[in-house]
Write an enzyme that holds these catalytic residues in place. Structure first.
Site, PDB file in Angstrom:
ATOM      1  N   ASP A  52      -1.352  46.005  59.108  1.00 23.15           N
ATOM      2  CA  ASP A  52      -0.780  46.549  57.877  1.00 23.15           C
ATOM      3  C   ASP A  52      -0.868  48.071  57.882  1.00 23.15           C
ATOM      4  O   ASP A  52      -1.953  48.642  57.810  1.00 23.15           O
ATOM      5  CB  ASP A  52      -1.517  45.985  56.663  1.00 23.15           C
ATOM      6  N   TYR A  57      -0.155  56.632  55.214  1.00 28.86           N
ATOM      7  CA  TYR A  57      -1.443  56.689  55.902  1.00 28.86           C
ATOM      8  C   TYR A  57      -1.473  57.787  56.966  1.00 28.86           C
ATOM      9  O   TYR A  57      -2.545  58.112  57.489  1.00 28.86           O
ATOM     10  CB  TYR A  57      -1.769  55.347  56.561  1.00 28.86           C
ATOM     11  N   LYS A  82       5.226  50.654  55.211  1.00 32.92           N
ATOM     12  CA  LYS A  82       5.698  50.855  53.838  1.00 32.92           C
ATOM     13  C   LYS A  82       6.350  52.228  53.681  1.00 32.92           C
ATOM     14  O   LYS A  82       5.838  53.225  54.209  1.00 32.92           O
ATOM     15  CB  LYS A  82       4.526  50.749  52.855  1.00 32.92           C
TER      16      LYS A  82
END
Length: 268
Positions: A52, A57, A82
């Site tokens: 994930d 990030y 994402k």
């Protein structure tokens, strides 16, 4: 590993690893990204296959390089990333396409298993444009599934007004401190798989009960907590920098919680 079938037929590992502090100095989310990511190497060696990630990030390229250089075949990996709900990525369809193309480049792959909108997009036109680009890449086979993250019921209702492809998942906070029961009921009704971030958060009194339940199964309280979630169809994304804990978080498939213990946890 056990798998859950998403609403488009794609199988997703029911346990994955988060990466938001992987490959960062002092395991600090806001710190500089390093050139090494031993935590991910350890996770892969132990059998984690669902990874994930997220653009926010800042370590997509590092995570992607490690995955590409590993001995694990691409078809065995389930890569999630994402797109942030920020102007740089959602100002136009071209901006969203550029974000997706860059993620594909970072992961050195021609497809992603799952792409999420990281947070709700409040401006309806931007939400529609972003989702239409997601659908475009999904139809082209560059995304195996598309979904959302941190969406509430009203956000899902808004998306339904124009979405041709239903979100496969909604990644939200699900734990004993924030059980999100009402939203879980909505997701079940809609056929959208819940994915839990922060699944390990508990109050002290809850931890004591989990550890007590664990004695009968020869498992830790943390393992009981994760088992509770996956046994009711919630995908969990725990994260650890410790190899022993990583292994424990995968050691969930040799026991089954009784109905009584499930109810006891439910009532915590």
């Amino acid at each position: 590993m056990e798998y859950i079938t998403l609403n488009n037929g794609l199988e997703m590992p029911i346990v994955g690893t988060g990466t938001n502090t992987y490959g960062k100095e002092n395991n600090d989310y806001n710190a500089a990204v390093t050139n090494e990511i031993p935590e991910l190497l350890s996770a892969l060696e132990l059998g984690y296959r669902s990874i994930d990630a997220a653009i926010m990030y800042r370590n997509e390229e590092l995570v992607g390089r490690v995955l590409a250089e590993s001995t694990v075949p691409r078809e065995e990996l389930f890569i999630t990333t994402k797109v942030p709900a920020e102007e740089e990525y959602i100002a136009s369809k071209e901006a969203t396409r550029a974000a997706i193309d860059n993620s594909l480049k970072n992961f050195q792959t021609d497809y992603l298993d799952l792409l999420l909108i990281h947070f709700p997009i409040e401006e309806k036109g931007q939400l529609q444009n972003t989702w239409e680009v997601f659908e475009e890449y999904y139809e082209a086979g560059k995304l195996k599934a598309i979904g959302v993250s941190n969406f509430r019921k009203n956000h899902l209702e808004e998306l339904k007004e124009f979405a041709k492809v239903k979100p496969a998942v909604n990644q939200i906070q699900i734990n004993l401190k924030e059980p999100n029961k009402d939203l879980l009921a909505v997701l079940k009704e809609e056929g959208i798989t819940p994915v839990a971030w922060g699944p390990m958060k508990v109050e002290d009194h809850q931890k004591e009960v989990l550890e007590d339940i664990g004695k009968a199964y020869k498992k830790s309280g943390a393992q009981i907590l994760l088992k509770y979630q996956i046994q009711r169809g919630v995908v969990v994304i725990p994260k650890s920098h410790n190899r022993e804990n990583q292994a424990a978080n995968l050691d969930l498939f040799d026991f089954h919680l009784s109905a009584e213990d499930m109810e006891r946890i439910e009532n915590l």
